[in-house]
Write an enzyme that holds these catalytic residues in place. Structure first.
Site, PDB file in Angstrom:
ATOM      1  N   TYR A  89      -7.486  57.889-101.628  1.00 16.90           N
ATOM      2  CA  TYR A  89      -7.286  59.193-102.276  1.00 16.90           C
ATOM      3  C   TYR A  89      -5.901  59.708-101.902  1.00 16.90           C
ATOM      4  CZ  TYR A  89      -7.951  64.174-103.312  1.00 16.90           C
ATOM      5  OH  TYR A  89      -7.826  65.456-103.789  1.00 16.90           O
ATOM      6  N   ASP A  98       0.945  56.526 -97.763  1.00 13.78           N
ATOM      7  CA  ASP A  98       0.446  57.889 -97.755  1.00 13.78           C
ATOM      8  C   ASP A  98      -0.148  58.151 -96.378  1.00 13.78           C
ATOM      9  OD1 ASP A  98      -0.890  60.273 -97.959  1.00 13.78           O
ATOM     10  OD2 ASP A  98      -1.978  59.780 -99.793  1.00 13.78           O
ATOM     11  N   LYS A 144      -0.637  67.873 -93.182  1.00 19.42           N
ATOM     12  CA  LYS A 144      -1.605  68.234 -92.151  1.00 19.42           C
ATOM     13  C   LYS A 144      -0.980  68.537 -90.793  1.00 19.42           C
ATOM     14  CE  LYS A 144      -5.425  65.883 -94.482  1.00 19.42           C
ATOM     15  NZ  LYS A 144      -6.242  67.030 -94.872  1.00 19.42           N
TER      16      LYS A 144
END
Length: 428
Positions: free
Chosen positions: A145, A240, A268
């Site tokens: 994802y 990613d 994050k």
């Protein structure tokens, strides 16, 4: 756990304000049933809801809080910065400081650009790869994802799998047609894709530690293969690392496996709990980004001083000696302790660094999204609510991973092991 009356009232109100009553789908508790818990405050490894219930938190805001909630040094840096203003839309010294901190100790990139989210970082990195290579197609993997970027919502993981969808409405076929999707860990499929679309693939994008659809442990061999085939075909390798960046090591999975990607995306942890994202690459590739190059990307809140201040305070602490080794020791202690009291044969744990994932399976290893049994989520639903009763909070989906923070104590871990023992007995 005491009453949840206040959370229930707030959710009833929220449903009249937001789609599904939430501002991000997985928060709705649809996959585990019941109503979401509204969080009031957090400190260290603990959170409290609006009804006063206290939980040991292993969601950690889905990964950013590697130091735990309301870390004193982060709060101090943020408070001092806010006294001077919260946003300028102009360069600040703090952007330089965070960038230098990252680039000095992360040798896998030479220049960086800050944005406001992981999704924005991936979107910008994809555009950069296409602009730099003058190619249009991208290759991604099932079960990985990469945020809600149109061209990447194809057989994606995380919340989409939770709700039984393989893509999203509102994404034109023309976007999807530029995205090649292949099974994870399948060298043959990757090779065939390059044969079929020779000189058309701008980049291969992958989570080097896939952690949005379970924890799918790839290992170094497959990533090395991707590095080699990308180099041979003039295709960029895009890691990613929105989750794994500064989580597995200060240099992320790239550092863990010692594999140099061409572009990396972060998020994050680098924001210390504030909205942030970033993408980085070599000086040559980054020279394509506006205003130096012709790949346009901009953002009003990019490099926001408050987020930069939080990131500086957090990453500085991540550089302390043995920081990551201590996190891994805590993870091993927790997982080993739970397995010692585990009386349910289907329950297994998978872990890497300070990330762990529990699954209900007969398999010894889960390497692809197809290895996850959707029916097993019924077990997770029961376990999840039993853990809440015992004061343990995790992400409300069996496809989501858990995180250990520096704030988790041995007492927290021991209490969690006991909570699992009780919950597993109820499950059995």
């Amino acid at each position: 756990m005491n009453s949840t009356t206040n959370s229930e009232k707030l959710f009833t109100e929220a449903k009249s304000l937001f789609p599904g009553g939430v501002n991000s789908p997985v928060r709705a508790f649809k996959s585990v049933g019941g109503n979401p818990i509204f969080i009031k405050k957090g400190k260290g490894s603990h959170i409290w809801d609006e009804d006063g219930n206290e939980f040991i938190d292993y969601c950690c805001s889905w990964g950013p809080l590697i130091l735990g909630h309301a870390n004193d040094k982060v709060l101090e840096n943020v408070s001092q910065t806010m006294q001077n203003g919260t946003s300028f839309g102009a360069p600040t010294k703090l952007e330089n400081e965070l960038a230098k901190l990252i680039l000095t100790f992360n040798t896998y990139i030479q220049k960086i650009r800050f944005v406001s989210s992981g999704t924005e970082a991936v979107m910008s990195a994809i555009r950069l790869a296409r602009g730099y290579t003058k190619r249009n197609k991208i290759l991604k993997f099932e079960g990985c994802y990469h945020g809600h970027v149109d061209s990447l919502l194809v057989k994606a993981g995380s919340g989409l799998v939770t709700f039984g969808n393989s893509s999203s409405a509102g994404v034109p076929d023309s976007f999807v047609n530029e995205t090649i999707t292949v099974p994870l860990s399948n060298k043959e499929a990757v090779s065939k894709a390059f044969e079929k679309y020779k000189n058309e693939i701008a980049c291969v994008i992958i989570e080097p530690v896939p952690a949005n659809n379970g924890l799918l442990l790839l290992g170094k061999e497959f990533l090395t293969f991707l590095r080699e085939i990308c180099t041979q075909n003039g295709t960029l390798l895009l890691f990613d690392e929105v989750i794994s960046g500064f989580r597995m090591s200060f240099c992320g999975a790239a550092g863990l496996y010692n594999i140099k990607p061409d572009i990396v995306t972060y998020g994050k942890i680098i924001g210390g709990g504030f909205p942030v994202g970033a993408y980085g690459a070599s000086k040559e590739i980054m020279s394509s980004v506006s205003p130096e190059g012709d790949v346009y990307q901009a953002g009003t809140l990019s490099g926001n001083p408050v987020a930069m201040a939080a990131g500086i305070a957090q990453l500085t602490q991540c550089l302390q000696p043995d920081f990551y080794a201590q996190l891994e020791e805590k993870t091993n202690y927790l997982v080993d302790g739970i397995m010692k009291v585990n009386a349910f044969p289907l329950l297994k744990f998978f872990k890497l660094g300070s990330i762990f994932w529990l699954a209900f399976t007969n398999k010894e290893q889960i390497a692809t999204a197809e290895d996850i049994d959707a029916n097993s989520m019924a077990y997770f639903k029961v376990l999840y609510h039993e853990l809440l009763k015992q004061g343990v909070y995790m992400g409300p989906s069996g496809y989501e991973v858990g995180f250990i923070s520096a704030a988790h104590t041995k007492e927290d871990l021991d209490k969690t092991i006991k909570a699992f023992e009780i919950a597993i007995k109820k499950l059995a």
